[in-house]
Enzyme design. Structure first.
Site, PDB file in Angstrom:
ATOM      1  N   GLY A  16     -18.947  10.657  14.531  1.00  0.00           N
ATOM      2  CA  GLY A  16     -19.416  11.798  13.734  1.00  0.00           C
ATOM      3  C   GLY A  16     -20.841  11.636  13.253  1.00  0.00           C
ATOM      4  N   ALA A  17     -21.691  11.053  14.120  1.00  0.00           N
ATOM      5  CA  ALA A  17     -23.084  10.779  13.708  1.00  0.00           C
ATOM      6  C   ALA A  17     -23.977  12.009  13.835  1.00  0.00           C
ATOM      7  CB  ALA A  17     -23.647   9.614  14.525  1.00  0.00           C
ATOM      8  N   SER A  18     -23.398  13.143  14.221  1.00  0.00           N
ATOM      9  CA  SER A  18     -24.177  14.386  14.240  1.00  0.00           C
ATOM     10  C   SER A  18     -24.068  15.125  12.909  1.00  0.00           C
ATOM     11  CB  SER A  18     -23.685  15.283  15.386  1.00  0.00           C
ATOM     12  OG  SER A  18     -22.270  15.377  15.351  1.00  0.00           O
ATOM     13  N   VAL A  68     -12.696  12.390  19.027  1.00  0.00           N
ATOM     14  CA  VAL A  68     -11.869  11.271  18.528  1.00  0.00           C
ATOM     15  C   VAL A  68     -10.376  11.566  18.641  1.00  0.00           C
ATOM     16  CG1 VAL A  68     -13.654  10.352  16.961  1.00  0.00           C
ATOM     17  CG2 VAL A  68     -11.976  12.004  16.074  1.00  0.00           C
ATOM     18  N   ASN A  94     -16.170   7.621  10.890  1.00  0.00           N
ATOM     19  CA  ASN A  94     -16.684   8.614   9.952  1.00  0.00           C
ATOM     20  C   ASN A  94     -16.302  10.049  10.351  1.00  0.00           C
ATOM     21  OD1 ASN A  94     -18.894   9.813   8.045  1.00  0.00           O
ATOM     22  ND2 ASN A  94     -19.446  10.549  10.093  1.00  0.00           N
ATOM     23  N   TYR A 159      -5.836  17.324   4.324  1.00  0.00           N
ATOM     24  CA  TYR A 159      -7.003  16.427   4.234  1.00  0.00           C
ATOM     25  C   TYR A 159      -6.695  15.213   3.357  1.00  0.00           C
ATOM     26  CZ  TYR A 159     -11.954  15.165   3.465  1.00  0.00           C
ATOM     27  OH  TYR A 159     -13.161  14.506   3.401  1.00  0.00           O
ATOM     28  N   ALA A 161      -3.806  13.924   2.685  1.00  0.00           N
ATOM     29  CA  ALA A 161      -2.842  13.049   3.384  1.00  0.00           C
ATOM     30  C   ALA A 161      -3.558  12.201   4.428  1.00  0.00           C
ATOM     31  CB  ALA A 161      -1.751  13.893   4.034  1.00  0.00           C
ATOM     32  N   LYS A 163      -6.694  11.268   4.490  1.00  0.00           N
ATOM     33  CA  LYS A 163      -7.598  10.282   3.894  1.00  0.00           C
ATOM     34  C   LYS A 163      -6.832   9.190   3.139  1.00  0.00           C
ATOM     35  CE  LYS A 163     -11.492  12.061   5.337  1.00  0.00           C
ATOM     36  NZ  LYS A 163     -12.365  11.326   6.253  1.00  0.00           N
ATOM     37  N   ILE A 192     -20.346  15.099  -1.611  1.00  0.00           N
ATOM     38  CA  ILE A 192     -21.628  14.686  -1.038  1.00  0.00           C
ATOM     39  C   ILE A 192     -22.274  15.914  -0.384  1.00  0.00           C
ATOM     40  CG2 ILE A 192     -22.769  13.064   0.552  1.00  0.00           C
ATOM     41  CD1 ILE A 192     -21.132  11.618  -1.655  1.00  0.00           C
TER      42      ILE A 192
HETATM   43  P1  NAP Z   1     -20.052  17.042   8.502  1.00  0.00           P
HETATM   44  O1  NAP Z   1     -21.495  17.148   8.165  1.00  0.00           O
HETATM   45  O2  NAP Z   1     -19.227  18.248   8.686  1.00  0.00           O
HETATM   46  O3  NAP Z   1     -19.915  16.089   9.790  1.00  0.00           O
HETATM   47  C1  NAP Z   1     -18.668  15.870  10.403  1.00  0.00           C
HETATM   48  C2  NAP Z   1     -18.889  15.018  11.621  1.00  0.00           C
HETATM   49  O4  NAP Z   1     -17.608  14.730  12.220  1.00  0.00           O
HETATM   50  C3  NAP Z   1     -19.741  15.714  12.699  1.00  0.00           C
HETATM   51  O5  NAP Z   1     -20.604  14.756  13.268  1.00  0.00           O
HETATM   52  C4  NAP Z   1     -18.724  16.153  13.735  1.00  0.00           C
HETATM   53  O6  NAP Z   1     -19.204  16.174  15.076  1.00  0.00           O
HETATM   54  C5  NAP Z   1     -17.718  15.016  13.611  1.00  0.00           C
HETATM   55  N1  NAP Z   1     -16.435  15.390  14.168  1.00  0.00           N
HETATM   56  C6  NAP Z   1     -15.584  16.361  13.745  1.00  0.00           C
HETATM   57  N2  NAP Z   1     -14.512  16.414  14.564  1.00  0.00           N
HETATM   58  C7  NAP Z   1     -14.722  15.471  15.527  1.00  0.00           C
HETATM   59  C8  NAP Z   1     -13.980  15.051  16.652  1.00  0.00           C
HETATM   60  N3  NAP Z   1     -12.802  15.611  16.975  1.00  0.00           N
HETATM   61  N4  NAP Z   1     -14.478  14.048  17.432  1.00  0.00           N
HETATM   62  C9  NAP Z   1     -15.663  13.464  17.122  1.00  0.00           C
HETATM   63  N5  NAP Z   1     -16.413  13.828  16.064  1.00  0.00           N
HETATM   64  C10 NAP Z   1     -15.944  14.822  15.280  1.00  0.00           C
HETATM   65  O7  NAP Z   1     -19.282  16.206   7.365  1.00  0.00           O
HETATM   66  P2  NAP Z   1     -19.743  14.978   6.468  1.00  0.00           P
HETATM   67  O8  NAP Z   1     -19.791  15.454   5.079  1.00  0.00           O
HETATM   68  O9  NAP Z   1     -20.877  14.272   7.057  1.00  0.00           O
HETATM   69  O10 NAP Z   1     -18.418  14.083   6.588  1.00  0.00           O
HETATM   70  C11 NAP Z   1     -18.379  12.819   7.223  1.00  0.00           C
HETATM   71  C12 NAP Z   1     -17.114  12.105   6.774  1.00  0.00           C
HETATM   72  O11 NAP Z   1     -17.162  11.936   5.358  1.00  0.00           O
HETATM   73  C13 NAP Z   1     -15.825  12.868   7.068  1.00  0.00           C
HETATM   74  O12 NAP Z   1     -14.819  11.983   7.469  1.00  0.00           O
HETATM   75  C14 NAP Z   1     -15.497  13.483   5.726  1.00  0.00           C
HETATM   76  O13 NAP Z   1     -14.112  13.734   5.598  1.00  0.00           O
HETATM   77  C15 NAP Z   1     -15.976  12.411   4.799  1.00  0.00           C
HETATM   78  N6  NAP Z   1     -16.226  12.878   3.430  1.00  0.00           N
HETATM   79  C16 NAP Z   1     -17.166  13.831   3.173  1.00  0.00           C
HETATM   80  C17 NAP Z   1     -17.373  14.251   1.872  1.00  0.00           C
HETATM   81  C18 NAP Z   1     -18.408  15.282   1.489  1.00  0.00           C
HETATM   82  O14 NAP Z   1     -18.417  15.721   0.328  1.00  0.00           O
HETATM   83  N7  NAP Z   1     -19.292  15.688   2.368  1.00  0.00           N
HETATM   84  C19 NAP Z   1     -16.597  13.698   0.844  1.00  0.00           C
HETATM   85  C20 NAP Z   1     -15.655  12.734   1.154  1.00  0.00           C
HETATM   86  C21 NAP Z   1     -15.478  12.324   2.448  1.00  0.00           C
HETATM   87  P3  NAP Z   1     -19.807  17.517  15.777  1.00  0.00           P
HETATM   88  O15 NAP Z   1     -20.555  18.268  14.718  1.00  0.00           O
HETATM   89  O16 NAP Z   1     -20.682  16.975  16.862  1.00  0.00           O
HETATM   90  O17 NAP Z   1     -18.656  18.295  16.313  1.00  0.00           O
END
Ligand code: NAP
Length: 247
Positions: A16-18, A68, A94, A159, A161, A163, A192
């Site tokens: 999820g590095a995009s 994934v 991630n 979500y 569940a 996490k 975040i």
């Molecule tokens: P984001 O900006 O929406 O990024 C999500 C990333 O996950 C994207 O790179 C996306 O890839 C990738 N992804 C989604 N489904 C995928 C799949 N089936 N296979 C491979 N990659 C996949 O979200 P973020 O805020 O950076 O979140 C990153 C992590 O932190 C997540 O696990 C999220 O649950 C966790 N988190 C976030 C927050 C918050 O407030 N932002 C809080 C707690 C935890 P593509 O875009 O290329 O499809």
């Protein structure tokens, strides 16, 4: 005493590095000299931009596309990385999605999509990586959980569940492989600033956060970098909250 210097260039895989947090983690690990494989699912443009920024700053890495949820695709990608670099020293699980609804209105498909991505995705990517780390007697695995997995969040039964499951998996795997110099930890971000919180009433939420603001992806990345370091060798099976004091 542990040798705290990095002997050879370490290889990291960040899923999820995009997206917002994954991008910051990939950049941070590359800044500290690691060769970083940036996984993306659909957003090649953002992944490529991040890799370009990394290279501009003197770092190095490569893109790796896979879903994934797809175990065969994940394992094929991991095998290819190992054939190129021999080892994966750092794995950051991630990749994640959310699909919020009160449970009485939640469709079965939404439950499965979120669990398959956030929890089964961890299993799909980690299995072969762990085998490689075991053979090398070294590794760092960081799973990105969430405050929702620690305390639950209304509208996020699926979500939360997924996490919480990730926290259980982190603790169990840590016990399985600690004797081989491999640590497994989770970080649990609160709110975040990334695309994932688009549509969430942020001003209102900020007032309920003791720190009075949302977190930045770079703040999560700094914590991940520490847990990936040699200095964190005795920390395993832990959950580090990065949440401005929510819990
Ligand atoms: P984001 O900006 O929406 O990024 C999500 C990333 O996950 C994207 O790179 C996306 O890839 C990738 N992804 C989604 N489904 C995928 C799949 N089936 N296979 C491979 N990659 C996949 O979200 P973020 O805020 O950076 O979140 C990153 C992590 O932190 C997540 O696990 C999220 O649950 C966790 N988190 C976030 C927050 C918050 O407030 N932002 C809080 C707690 C935890 P593509 O875009 O290329 O499809």
């Amino acid at each position: 005493m542990n040798n705290i210097s990095i002997g050879s260039i370490e290889t990291a895989l960040v899923t999820g590095a995009s997206g917002g947090i994954g991008r910051a983690i990939a950049r941070n690990l590359a800044d500290s000299g690691r060769f970083v494989y940036l996984n993306y699912h659909s957003n090649e443009k953002c992944a490529q931009q991040t890799l370009d920024q990394i290279k501009k700053q003197g770092g190095n890495g490569a893109l790796v596309q896979f879903d994934v949820k797809d175990r065969d695709a994940a394992e094929t990608a991991v095998k290819k990385i190992i054939s190129e670099k021999e080892k994966i020293d750092i794995l950051v699980n991630n990749a994640g999605i959310r699909d919020d609804k009160l449970m009485v209105r939640m469709k079965e498909e939404s439950w499965h999509q979120v669990l398959d991505t956030n929890l089964t995705g961890f299993f799909n990517v980690s299995r072969l990586v762990v085998k490689n780390m075991l053979s090398k007697r070294y590794g760092r695995i960081i799973n990105i959980s969430s405050t929702s997995g620690q305390i639950g969040q209304a509208g996020q039964v699926n979500y939360s569940a997924s996490k919480a499951g990730l926290i259980g998996a982190t603790k169990a795997l840590a016990k399985e492989i600690a004797s081989r110099n491999i640590t497994v930890n989770a970080v649990a971000p609160g709110f975040i600033e990334t695309e994932m919180v688009d549509g969430v009433p942020l001003e209102q939420i900020a007032q309920s956060i003791p720190a009075g603001r949302l977190g930045r992806p770079e703040e999560v990345a700094d914590a991940v970098r520490f847990l990936c370091s040699r200095q964190a060798a005795y920390i395993t099976g832990q959950v580090l909250g990065i949440n401005g004091g929510i819990c």
